[in-house]
Scaffold this motif. Structure first.
Motif, PDB file in Angstrom:
ATOM      1  N   ALA A  75      41.520  46.957  28.863  1.00 13.90           N
ATOM      2  CA  ALA A  75      40.328  47.149  29.696  1.00 13.90           C
ATOM      3  C   ALA A  75      40.656  48.009  30.917  1.00 13.90           C
ATOM      4  O   ALA A  75      39.895  48.914  31.281  1.00 13.90           O
ATOM      5  N   ILE A  76      41.797  47.756  31.544  1.00 13.11           N
ATOM      6  CA  ILE A  76      42.204  48.551  32.708  1.00 13.11           C
ATOM      7  C   ILE A  76      42.401  50.012  32.327  1.00 13.11           C
ATOM      8  O   ILE A  76      41.997  50.915  33.069  1.00 13.11           O
ATOM      9  N   PRO A  87      41.843  47.481  41.781  1.00  8.79           N
ATOM     10  CA  PRO A  87      40.759  46.518  41.909  1.00  8.79           C
ATOM     11  C   PRO A  87      39.624  46.950  42.833  1.00  8.79           C
ATOM     12  O   PRO A  87      38.685  46.190  43.037  1.00  8.79           O
ATOM     13  N   GLU A  88      39.708  48.150  43.397  1.00  8.23           N
ATOM     14  CA  GLU A  88      38.700  48.548  44.395  1.00  8.23           C
ATOM     15  C   GLU A  88      37.276  48.505  43.848  1.00  8.23           C
ATOM     16  O   GLU A  88      36.362  48.070  44.547  1.00  8.23           O
ATOM     17  N   ASP A  89      37.077  48.967  42.615  1.00 12.18           N
ATOM     18  CA  ASP A  89      35.737  48.968  42.013  1.00 12.18           C
ATOM     19  C   ASP A  89      35.494  47.725  41.161  1.00 12.18           C
ATOM     20  O   ASP A  89      34.402  47.154  41.178  1.00 12.18           O
ATOM     21  N   ILE A  90      36.491  47.334  40.402  1.00  9.96           N
ATOM     22  CA  ILE A  90      36.386  46.176  39.506  1.00  9.96           C
ATOM     23  C   ILE A  90      37.721  45.430  39.524  1.00  9.96           C
ATOM     24  O   ILE A  90      38.773  46.024  39.265  1.00  9.96           O
ATOM     25  N   ALA A  91      37.672  44.147  39.815  1.00 17.90           N
ATOM     26  CA  ALA A  91      38.873  43.305  39.750  1.00 17.90           C
ATOM     27  C   ALA A  91      39.085  42.865  38.309  1.00 17.90           C
ATOM     28  O   ALA A  91      38.123  42.698  37.556  1.00 17.90           O
ATOM     29  N   PHE A 104      53.098  47.829  33.889  1.00 17.96           N
ATOM     30  CA  PHE A 104      51.766  48.418  34.076  1.00 17.96           C
ATOM     31  C   PHE A 104      51.322  48.311  35.523  1.00 17.96           C
ATOM     32  O   PHE A 104      51.539  47.292  36.166  1.00 17.96           O
ATOM     33  N   LYS A 105      50.677  49.357  36.010  1.00 17.72           N
ATOM     34  CA  LYS A 105      50.090  49.378  37.355  1.00 17.72           C
ATOM     35  C   LYS A 105      48.592  49.547  37.217  1.00 17.72           C
ATOM     36  O   LYS A 105      48.158  50.303  36.363  1.00 17.72           O
ATOM     37  N   GLU A 150      48.146  42.654  42.117  1.00 18.67           N
ATOM     38  CA  GLU A 150      47.281  43.727  42.608  1.00 18.67           C
ATOM     39  C   GLU A 150      45.891  43.812  41.962  1.00 18.67           C
ATOM     40  O   GLU A 150      44.940  44.170  42.622  1.00 18.67           O
ATOM     41  N   SER A 151      45.778  43.505  40.688  1.00 18.73           N
ATOM     42  CA  SER A 151      44.539  43.801  39.958  1.00 18.73           C
ATOM     43  C   SER A 151      43.313  43.013  40.391  1.00 18.73           C
ATOM     44  O   SER A 151      42.191  43.354  40.047  1.00 18.73           O
TER      45      SER A 151
END
Length: 159
Positions: A75-76, A87-91, A104-105, A150-151
């Motif tokens: 999904a990411i 995560p700025e737009d979607i966590a 993964f980042k 972070e996510s």
């Protein structure tokens, strides 16, 4: 709007996770929306395809709870290709806390299953069954833990 990505089929594990998702929404007075409960097959590709085939819904989603880490990572990847920042737009939060997450980042927030503890309890149960030669049903509870990374936006002050 918190979307959920779950697995298809008759699997108690994912049914229980979906029930937990619905209970958490209810606890915080968030209306459950059937149209943002997505079904996949537990794979990276499945998480990717779910997002890509539901692009019109993505713009209204603020967070995604994926019931396994591989679908969350897929999904990411799709969100990144759609120029949605995690995560700025979607966590995004996953489940299982697999070792692969270190590669993964952004680093994925995930619910950690205590695998070693589960293995020990399973072995103890088998040994006790062999010693007693009786079949007994036992319900054992192991506590998962939230691994905040972070996510989910925790580094930004959210989550």
């Amino acid at each position: 709007h918190i979307a959920c990505i779950t697995a298809e089929g008759n699997m108690d594990e994912f049914s229980n996770r979906t029930a937990g998702y619905k209970a958490a929404l209810n606890q915080y007075n968030i209306k459950f929306a059937e149209n943002i409960l997505f079904y996949g097959d537990r794979s990276f590709q499945s998480g990717y395809e779910i997002i890509m085939s539901n692009q019109s819904k993505v713009k209204d989603i603020s967070a995604i709870f994926s019931q396994n880490d591989l679908m969350a990572l897929g999904a990411i990847k799709a969100l990144t290709e759609l120029q949605c920042n995690v995560p700025e737009d979607i966590a995004v939060v996953g489940y299982d806390d697999i070792e692969l997450l270190a590669f993964f980042k952004p680093f994925l927030t995930s619910i950690h299953q205590p695998g070693e503890q589960i293995a020990v309890l399973a072995c103890e149960t088998l040994i006790n069954l062999m010693k007693d030669n009786k079949t007994r049903k036992r319900n054992l509870l192991v506590e998962p833990s939230l691994m905040i990374r972070e996510s989910c936006g925790a580094m930004l002050g959210g989550c």
